[in-house]
Write a protein that holds these residues in place. Structure first.
Motif, short mmCIF file in Angstrom:
data_model
loop_
_atom_site.label_atom_id
_atom_site.label_comp_id
_atom_site.label_asym_id
_atom_site.label_seq_id
_atom_site.Cartn_x
_atom_site.Cartn_y
_atom_site.Cartn_z
N VAL A 12 9.79 16.21 10.04
CA VAL A 12 10.23 17.35 10.85
C VAL A 12 11.05 18.26 9.93
O VAL A 12 12.13 17.88 9.47
N VAL A 13 10.50 19.44 9.65
CA VAL A 13 11.15 20.39 8.75
C VAL A 13 11.94 21.40 9.57
O VAL A 13 11.41 22.01 10.51
N ALA A 14 13.21 21.58 9.20
CA ALA A 14 14.07 22.54 9.91
C ALA A 14 13.89 23.92 9.28
O ALA A 14 14.71 24.39 8.49
N ALA A 15 12.80 24.58 9.62
CA ALA A 15 12.52 25.92 9.11
C ALA A 15 13.45 26.93 9.78
O ALA A 15 13.97 26.68 10.89
N GLY A 59 12.59 27.61 13.36
CA GLY A 59 12.55 26.48 14.28
C GLY A 59 11.90 25.28 13.63
O GLY A 59 11.36 25.36 12.52
N ASP A 60 11.93 24.16 14.30
CA ASP A 60 11.37 22.92 13.75
C ASP A 60 9.85 23.02 13.59
O ASP A 60 9.15 23.60 14.43
N LEU A 61 9.38 22.42 12.52
CA LEU A 61 7.96 22.36 12.21
C LEU A 61 7.61 20.93 11.84
O LEU A 61 8.24 20.34 10.96
N ALA A 78 4.37 18.07 19.44
CA ALA A 78 5.11 19.13 18.75
C ALA A 78 4.36 20.46 18.90
O ALA A 78 3.15 20.52 18.67
N PRO A 79 5.05 21.53 19.27
CA PRO A 79 4.35 22.80 19.48
C PRO A 79 3.83 23.43 18.19
O PRO A 79 2.81 24.13 18.21
N ARG A 80 4.52 23.19 17.07
CA ARG A 80 4.08 23.73 15.79
C ARG A 80 3.85 22.57 14.83
O ARG A 80 4.79 21.81 14.53
N GLY A 85 -0.14 26.14 16.71
CA GLY A 85 1.13 26.75 17.07
C GLY A 85 1.62 27.80 16.10
O GLY A 85 2.76 28.27 16.23
N LEU A 86 0.80 28.17 15.12
CA LEU A 86 1.15 29.18 14.13
C LEU A 86 -0.01 30.16 13.99
O LEU A 86 -1.13 29.88 14.45
N THR A 87 0.23 31.28 13.31
CA THR A 87 -0.83 32.25 13.04
C THR A 87 -1.02 32.34 11.53
O THR A 87 -0.09 32.70 10.81
N PRO A 88 -2.21 32.00 11.02
CA PRO A 88 -2.42 32.04 9.58
C PRO A 88 -2.52 33.48 9.07
O PRO A 88 -3.10 34.34 9.72
#
Length: 316
Positions: free
Chosen positions: A193-196, A199-201, A235-237, A291-294
């Motif tokens: 879990v990366v704290a970007a 938000g969390d990723l 996880a959403p992302r 959950g992301l846009t490339p």
């Protein structure tokens, strides 16, 4: 009334067999190629043959110009017309991969890179330095077996998670990490879990089981296990980075493609082949997401590895 040119193409002088008949083999091969392109998933996956065919299908397009040349040498218009059939099928299946990706308005907020280093890499520091120069925020590595890698990345990527021979280096804090069981008998995947800043990723770094001609069962089982894990992860992302030892065109990849998008297909151009690095003919290395846009995707040739690296950019 037919012209002399038309007779020259189809009806050679001297009572020779019609060139149309001599072009019959070329025409039949063209039709068979079209059928194989369109129906490769119908080939039984016995001893992994169907799986191998699925992965190699994009390369079957190389047979089209060879058949066209053969038809021209035979001077058969019907054979040339038959070659148009696999041409149209291939373009319908894969032509879109070569169209320029749609450019997004928002800037890239997240950059990732993934690399199979190759066990026994003579200079892994040079390999990872090439990755760091892409300004990736996250670097995922497989076949990590050298302490020089951490020394080369530590200053630029202070946060690290590692399990066995897979590891993730991050510019941002890693809140949590754990090994992921893919059924290999030893752990060769992790979830972090990366704290970007946005938000969390959730990031998976994965190296699935190897596949060889006639021996794909281990790879297939590990892919199914990964798909089940991702399915249960809410996880959403989420991003999956790693060497999955097969291409997205492989039928066994379907459980993952139902859950995640492919960054190369959505934001890259071309097939993005990565292996072998000298002359890549397939893509076992992937960046999958939800959950992301490339915003971008590509392939990078790095020194001393037998794989090329994969890269991608995203926005929230």
């Amino acid at each position: 009334m037919r012209t002399v040119t038309e007779r020259a193409i189809d009806e050679p002088a001297g009572g020779e067999p019609s060139r149309d008949r001599r072009g019959l083999v070329v025409g039949l091969l063209a039709v068979l190629l079209a059928a194989l392109l369109a129906g490769h998933r119908a080939v039984p996956n016995v001893h992994g043959i169907g799986s191998l065919l699925d992965s190699a299908t994009p390369l079957l397009g190389l047979a089209v110009p060879l058949l066209a040349i053969a038809a021209l040498l035979r001077r058969s218009r019907r054979a040339l017309a038959a070659v148009l059939v696999p041409t149209v099928v291939w373009v319908a299946l894969y032509g879109g991969a070569w169209l320029p990706p749609a450019a997004g308005d928002a800037p890239t907020a997240l950059r990732v890179a993934s690399q199979n280093l190759r066990s026994g890499n003579p200079d892994p520091a040079a390999t990872v330095d090439a990755l760091a120069r892409t300004k990736a925020d996250l670097i995922a590595l497989q076949e990590v077996d050298d302490d020089r890698i951490d020394a080369a990345l530590r200053e630029r990527y202070p946060h690290r998670a590692a399990v066995s021979t897979v590891a993730l280096w991050s510019r941002w804090p890693i809140r949590d990490s754990t090994g992921v069981d893919t059924g290999l008998g030893w752990t060769r995947a992790l979830r972090a879990v990366v704290a970007a800043p946005q938000g969390d990723l959730v990031v998976y770094v994965v190296h699935l089981g190897s596949a060889r001609a006639g021996h794909t069962a281990t790879r297939d089982e590990t892919l199914a296990a990964l798909a089940a894990t991702v399915r249960d992860d809410h996880a959403p992302r989420l991003i999956v980075l790693g060497d999955l030892n097969t291409a997205t065109t492989d039928r066994v990849f379907a459980p993952l493609t139902r859950l995640l998008r492919d960054a190369q297909a959505d934001a890259g151009q071309g097939f993005g082949f990565t292996w072998p690095s000298e002359l890549p003919v397939t893509r076992p290395d992937h960046v999958l997401y939800r959950g992301l846009t490339p915003t971008a995707a590509g392939v990078l040739r790095t020194p001393d590895s037998d794989h090329r690296a994969v890269t991608a950019g995203f926005r929230w």
